[in-house]
Write an enzyme that holds these catalytic residues in place. Sequence first.
Site, PDB file in Angstrom:
ATOM      1  N   LYS A 183       0.893  -1.207  -0.114  1.00  0.00           N
ATOM      2  CA  LYS A 183      -0.041   0.001   0.043  1.00  0.00           C
ATOM      3  C   LYS A 183       0.765   1.581   0.126  1.00  0.00           C
ATOM      4  CE  LYS A 183      -3.870  -2.292  -0.009  1.00  0.00           C
ATOM      5  NZ  LYS A 183      -4.556  -2.184  -1.172  1.00  0.00           N
ATOM      6  N   HIS A 321      -8.988  -7.908  -8.978  1.00  0.00           N
ATOM      7  CA  HIS A 321      -8.887  -7.772  -7.506  1.00  0.00           C
ATOM      8  C   HIS A 321      -9.346  -8.881  -6.594  1.00  0.00           C
ATOM      9  CE1 HIS A 321     -11.266  -6.689  -4.108  1.00  0.00           C
ATOM     10  NE2 HIS A 321     -10.374  -5.834  -3.371  1.00  0.00           N
TER      11      HIS A 321
HETATM   12 MG    MG Z   1      -6.180  -2.260  -4.955  1.00  0.00          MG
END
Ligand code: MG
Length: 388
Positions: A183, A321
Amino acid sequence: MRIVEIREIDVPLSGAISNAVVDFSHHRVSLVAVVTDVRRAGVPVVGVAFNSIGRHAQGGILRERMIPRVLAADPATLQAPEGGLLDPARVLACAMRDEKPGGHGDRAAAASALELACWDALAKHADEPAYATIARHFGTVAAAAGVPVYAAGGYYRDGDEVTALRAEVREYRDAGYEAVKIKIGGLPLERDLRRLEAAIDVAGGGSRVAVDANGAFDRDRALTYAQALEPYGLRWYEEAVDPLDFALTAELAEAYGGPIATGENLFSVQDVTNLLRFGGLRPDRDLLQMDAGLSYGLTEYAGMIAEMERRGFARAAALPHGGHMLNLHIVAGLGLGGCEAYPGVFQPFGGYTDACRVEGGLIVPSDEPGFGLEAKGGLDQHIARLVA
Ligand code: MG
């Protein structure tokens, strides 16, 4: 094949993790069972699925709108014209009766759990893994020998942000993953770059590391990060900006030379068509991450893949995803570019059964009938409770 009952429960995600936008500690997921009138070895064939990960449980929409519509329908209208088996597209159309077009939000996730449970029932009826049923239906060649997989992690956790990340990436590498995703956007740029450099160092190069901003950036921050990230030669730069801001996505694609990835928050063929029309994505490098488990199921998702191909993208550019058994079978069945995996997080839905081996950067689907969810530790007990 007739549907005699549809059950749903919601199950909490375990673990306390966050990305730049969302804290998942209060998330729950809808687990749906479609009970049919067909029996195998004296036991009813029951299709089971869930609405991927990340969009909350959808029990209200299922209980109040979709399940009653399907149960009230003439069973013949839910069956394929030949063979008398359930037709997931017809079940979806029935569940969506009296719903206006556009505005694809939570109902897309609700419908997907129901639609995908029908695919699970079909595969169990045929006594084969779901990827085989999917490949036969769509006329594709299943990648039964395995599909590329990467470990998606690098979430923000309390505590030492670099040492813990290094240990996490080393664990993924030791487990057979050759690429990872972390992230970005939850810290100031300089601290994010220190995390990124640590991940690149352990993973063995920028081409083995992708970054995901989860749509958190405004224009300035997206372009500032683009400039800072480009020298690292990353695997991809994911969801920098609002997933529906196609003009800004196009501007980013102009500014950033490496691959960009987006699409996990688009839930309809029409939204994907608009992204491909106006988002400036480049068929020679960019990646699309729509998730059948969030977008009305496999019927709608297959339409998205067809739209990609019409516009010059290879199906290998599709990397859904959602690192779980549903998408593993969909990726293998449709011959897509690869899967993500969430080792150790988003339990009990995330990840794969022990029989799904990770070797040399590939994951091999197992041979249990259907999506194989009953074989997944932690999820098995919830399915047993749902089906009992
Ligand atoms: Mg993503």
